[in-house]
Scaffold this motif. Structure first.
Motif, short mmCIF file in Angstrom:
data_model
loop_
_atom_site.label_atom_id
_atom_site.label_comp_id
_atom_site.label_asym_id
_atom_site.label_seq_id
_atom_site.Cartn_x
_atom_site.Cartn_y
_atom_site.Cartn_z
N THR A 181 0.81 -1.22 0.00
CA THR A 181 0.00 0.00 0.00
C THR A 181 0.84 1.27 0.00
O THR A 181 0.39 2.31 -0.48
CB THR A 181 -0.93 0.04 1.23
N GLY A 182 2.06 1.18 0.55
CA GLY A 182 2.90 2.37 0.67
C GLY A 182 2.34 3.38 1.64
O GLY A 182 2.69 4.57 1.59
N ASN A 183 1.50 2.91 2.57
CA ASN A 183 0.80 3.83 3.45
C ASN A 183 0.42 3.12 4.75
O ASN A 183 -0.22 2.06 4.71
CB ASN A 183 -0.46 4.36 2.75
N LEU A 184 0.80 3.69 5.89
CA LEU A 184 0.52 3.05 7.18
C LEU A 184 -0.98 2.97 7.45
O LEU A 184 -1.48 1.96 7.95
CB LEU A 184 1.21 3.82 8.31
N THR A 185 -1.70 4.03 7.13
CA THR A 185 -3.14 4.06 7.40
C THR A 185 -3.88 3.00 6.59
O THR A 185 -4.70 2.25 7.11
CB THR A 185 -3.72 5.45 7.10
N GLN A 186 -3.57 2.92 5.29
CA GLN A 186 -4.22 1.92 4.44
C GLN A 186 -3.86 0.50 4.87
O GLN A 186 -4.71 -0.40 4.86
CB GLN A 186 -3.84 2.14 2.98
N ALA A 187 -2.60 0.29 5.25
CA ALA A 187 -2.18 -1.03 5.72
C ALA A 187 -2.92 -1.39 7.00
O ALA A 187 -3.35 -2.54 7.18
CB ALA A 187 -0.67 -1.05 5.95
N ALA A 188 -3.08 -0.42 7.91
CA ALA A 188 -3.79 -0.67 9.16
C ALA A 188 -5.24 -1.05 8.90
O ALA A 188 -5.78 -1.97 9.54
CB ALA A 188 -3.71 0.58 10.05
N GLU A 189 -5.88 -0.36 7.95
CA GLU A 189 -7.27 -0.69 7.61
C GLU A 189 -7.37 -2.10 7.04
O GLU A 189 -8.29 -2.85 7.37
CB GLU A 189 -7.80 0.33 6.59
N ARG A 190 -6.43 -2.47 6.20
CA ARG A 190 -6.46 -3.80 5.59
C ARG A 190 -6.24 -4.89 6.64
O ARG A 190 -6.84 -5.97 6.55
CB ARG A 190 -5.38 -3.89 4.51
N LEU A 191 -5.40 -4.61 7.63
CA LEU A 191 -5.06 -5.61 8.64
C LEU A 191 -5.98 -5.55 9.85
O LEU A 191 -5.85 -6.38 10.77
CB LEU A 191 -3.61 -5.39 9.11
#
Length: 292
Positions: free
Chosen positions: A15-25
């Motif tokens: 994702t290249g993005n902490l927020t998007q990764a957090a949402e996915r996980l």
């Protein structure tokens, strides 16, 4: 090597993005950041460069990513094998389907899956490309159909075919629109919402033909879009096969052939599930139905 740290690393890399990764996980952003920091400390090297626009892999991170993906694939393969040990195991297969897929091919795909695995519990669920992609990324389904270019690094894709699209309008307006393309600016445009695979293509079409619609109508059901055009509500870009079928059935619409275009249709799935028996079953049946 901690499995959760590897999953987090891969999600941030994709994702290249902490927020998007957090949402996915389904984690908090601080939890994701802490796992990345812990992994970097364990490896004694930086895996990401933090920038104002997001997270980019360092050279070490780029080298580490395929190794992490291989470990995630192995873990998933082991998990699948463990499930086969249960005496009461029922194999599930979840597929995401989009409207442009030929219904006859959907039937043949279903038949092929059941012929190979008669006891499988097959769940076919509809959605638009963006919805299907999100369900795959969140591991709700094994794989699905996707319209348009596949840009997610975490997804493997199999090209199936090109879907041809054409512009349709009410039959009463065909002559005017064919003679004067600028008249399209005065039309109401009926389109699907942003999660559809055709939305971005529609916006590119507008830019290419210098069209600025005076009014837009959002509708996510293809048959209703055609019905609205027939009723004189506006114009729309739809799969050519559906437009031609409607015209052949006597519907009061016209196909503007000069505006034909194509979009690629793929079957996509998580690359960490490359060796998943269900994914292999589905891709094998896809190869059979689409003669790949």
């Amino acid at each position: 090597m901690d499995h959760n740290q590897l999953k987090t690393f891969a999600a941030v890399a994709y994702t290249g993005n902490l927020t998007q990764a957090a949402e996915r996980l389904h984690l908090s952003q601080p939890a994701v950041s802490a796992q990345i920091k812990s992994l970097e400390q364990k490896l004694d090297t930086a895996l990401f460069t933090r920038t104002s626009s997001g997270m980019t892999l360092t050279p070490a991170g780029q080298v580490f990513l395929p190794e992490a993906e291989a470990l995630l694939q192995h873990h998933h393969r082991l998990d699948c094998f463990a499930k086969t040990l249960s005496a009461h195991r029922i194999t599930h297969a979840e597929i995401g389907l989009i409207h442009p897929v030929d219904p006859d091919k959907t039937t043949r795909l279903t038949r092929a899956v059941l012929q190979r695995e008669p006891d499988i519990l097959l769940h076919i669920q509809y959605g638009m490309s963006g919805e299907i992609e999100e369900r795959i990324l969140s591991k709700q389904i094994h794989g699905g159909f996707f319209l348009g270019p596949v840009t997610q690094r975490s997804l493997n894709s199999i090209w199936l075919e090109d879907i041809h699209y054409t512009l349709i309008c009410p039959a009463s307006e065909a002559e005017t629109l064919s003679r004067d393309g600028s008249a399209l600016n005065r039309c109401a445009w009926i389109e699907m919402s942003g999660v559809s695979g055709s939305r971005k293509n529609m916006q590119q079409f507008w830019r290419r033909h210098k069209i600025k619609p005076k009014h837009q109508i959002i509708c996510d059901y293809p048959q209703t879009i055609i019905d609205l055009v027939c009723a004189g509500t506006g114009v729309a870009i739809v799969p050519a096969s559906k437009a031609e079928a409607a015209a052949a059935a006597g519907k009061p619409l016209a196909v503007l052939d000069e505006y034909r275009q194509t979009l690629p249709m793929h079957f996509v799935y998580l690359n960490e599930h490359e060796n998943d028996p269900v994914v292999q079953l589905l891709t094998g049946c896809l190869n059979e139905v689409w003669n790949l």
